[in-house]
Design an enzyme around this catalytic site. Structure first.
Site, PDB file in Angstrom:
ATOM      1  N   CYS A 137      -4.087 -18.929  37.990  1.00  0.00           N
ATOM      2  CA  CYS A 137      -3.836 -20.231  38.617  1.00  0.00           C
ATOM      3  C   CYS A 137      -2.344 -20.534  38.494  1.00  0.00           C
ATOM      4  CB  CYS A 137      -4.729 -21.318  38.024  1.00  0.00           C
ATOM      5  SG  CYS A 137      -4.475 -21.625  36.261  1.00  0.00           S
ATOM      6  N   ASN A 170      -1.951 -21.928  34.150  1.00  0.00           N
ATOM      7  CA  ASN A 170      -2.761 -21.204  33.144  1.00  0.00           C
ATOM      8  C   ASN A 170      -3.175 -22.103  31.979  1.00  0.00           C
ATOM      9  OD1 ASN A 170      -2.402 -18.292  30.935  1.00  0.00           O
ATOM     10  ND2 ASN A 170      -4.177 -18.922  32.117  1.00  0.00           N
ATOM     11  N   ASP A 215      -7.698 -28.422  41.680  1.00  0.00           N
ATOM     12  CA  ASP A 215      -6.935 -28.367  40.434  1.00  0.00           C
ATOM     13  C   ASP A 215      -7.151 -29.661  39.640  1.00  0.00           C
ATOM     14  OD1 ASP A 215      -5.165 -28.101  38.398  1.00  0.00           O
ATOM     15  OD2 ASP A 215      -3.520 -27.397  39.660  1.00  0.00           O
ATOM     16  N   CYS A 253      -5.513 -25.042  33.003  1.00  0.00           N
ATOM     17  CA  CYS A 253      -6.740 -25.734  33.448  1.00  0.00           C
ATOM     18  C   CYS A 253      -7.791 -24.765  33.997  1.00  0.00           C
ATOM     19  CB  CYS A 253      -6.412 -26.782  34.513  1.00  0.00           C
ATOM     20  SG  CYS A 253      -5.401 -28.141  33.894  1.00  0.00           S
ATOM     21  N   ARG A 254      -7.544 -24.228  35.212  1.00  0.00           N
ATOM     22  CA  ARG A 254      -8.596 -23.486  35.910  1.00  0.00           C
ATOM     23  C   ARG A 254      -8.780 -22.056  35.425  1.00  0.00           C
ATOM     24  NH1 ARG A 254      -5.999 -24.485  41.565  1.00  0.00           N
ATOM     25  NH2 ARG A 254      -4.220 -24.281  40.152  1.00  0.00           N
ATOM     26  N   SER A 255      -7.675 -21.296  35.314  1.00  0.00           N
ATOM     27  CA  SER A 255      -7.866 -19.870  34.981  1.00  0.00           C
ATOM     28  C   SER A 255      -8.329 -19.643  33.539  1.00  0.00           C
ATOM     29  CB  SER A 255      -6.642 -19.016  35.345  1.00  0.00           C
ATOM     30  OG  SER A 255      -5.505 -19.394  34.626  1.00  0.00           O
TER      31      SER A 255
HETATM   32  P1  4NP Z   1      -3.778 -25.033  36.487  1.00  0.00           P
HETATM   33  O1  4NP Z   1      -3.346 -26.578  36.589  1.00  0.00           O
HETATM   34  O2  4NP Z   1      -2.926 -24.282  37.489  1.00  0.00           O
HETATM   35  O3  4NP Z   1      -5.219 -25.031  36.856  1.00  0.00           O
HETATM   36  O4  4NP Z   1      -3.511 -24.615  35.056  1.00  0.00           O
HETATM   37  C1  4NP Z   1      -2.004 -27.007  36.496  1.00  0.00           C
HETATM   38  C2  4NP Z   1      -1.441 -27.182  35.258  1.00  0.00           C
HETATM   39  C3  4NP Z   1      -0.147 -27.633  35.146  1.00  0.00           C
HETATM   40  C4  4NP Z   1       0.583 -27.915  36.288  1.00  0.00           C
HETATM   41  C5  4NP Z   1       0.027 -27.741  37.529  1.00  0.00           C
HETATM   42  C6  4NP Z   1      -1.278 -27.266  37.628  1.00  0.00           C
HETATM   43  N1  4NP Z   1       1.913 -28.431  36.181  1.00  0.00           N
HETATM   44  O5  4NP Z   1       2.489 -28.753  37.232  1.00  0.00           O
HETATM   45  O6  4NP Z   1       2.438 -28.546  35.079  1.00  0.00           O
END
Ligand code: 4NP
Length: 156
Positions: A8, A11, A124, A13-15
């Site tokens: 993702c 790294n 997300d 939340c989703r992955s």
């Molecule tokens: P992820 O979610 O890609 O599912 O881990 C996010 C976590 C952090 C950010 C964006 C998406 N960020 O912009 O910091």
């Protein structure tokens, strides 16, 4: 060993949620000696951090362990090491294509593992705040991925 990498953006939340859920499915199927999972982000914002508290909370609620997961950034070497590299949204896929080329055979979209084709991406929860919706999609996709690998690789 068959190796799966979920990717993702951050790294956190989703992955990592997909990594923990998929590993749990693999354990339930008694296939830990045959299948391994990891996760990474296309971005470098959260390197070294544990999963987001929303992901931790959801995994705790459903009894899936996530201890020791720490964010890292995806690298081009991951495409040598892993058999399946699975992007959670379209921008992840775009970034991965920029890294390895547009038609890499190991690259796939997580939503292609879902029966409900109305989802074009895994939402997300960093932005939606809805970790339950994301968990439900992650769970279904991970169950289907395991079935696909078992069929592809003739594992039982
Ligand atoms: P992820 O979610 O890609 O599912 O881990 C996010 C976590 C952090 C950010 C964006 C998406 N960020 O912009 O910091």
């Amino acid at each position: 060993m068959i190796k799966v990498l979920f990717v993702c953006l951050g790294n956190i939340c989703r992955s990592p949620m997909a990594e923990a859920v998929f590993r749990h499915e693999v354990e339930k199927a008694g296939l830990t000696e045959q299948i391994e999972a990891d996760s990474a982000g296309t971005g470098d914002y959260h390197i070294g951090k544990p999963p987001h508290h929303g992901t931790q909370q959801k995994l705790t609620e459903v009894g899936i362990p996530y201890k020791g997961l720490l964010a890292r950034q995806v690298t081009i070497q991951d495409f040598d090491e892993f058999d399946y590299v699975i992007g959670m949204d379209n921008s992840n896929i775009r970034n991965l294509r920029q890294l390895v080329g547009s038609d890499h055979p190991k690259l796939m979209r997580f939503v292609d593992l879902l029966a409900d084709s109305s989802y074009q991406e895994v939402p997300d929860p960093y932005f939606t705040g809805d970790f339950e919706e994301t968990y439900q999609l992650v769970k279904e996709g991970c169950e289907n991925l395991l079935l696909l690998i078992q069929k592809d690789r003739l594992l039982s």
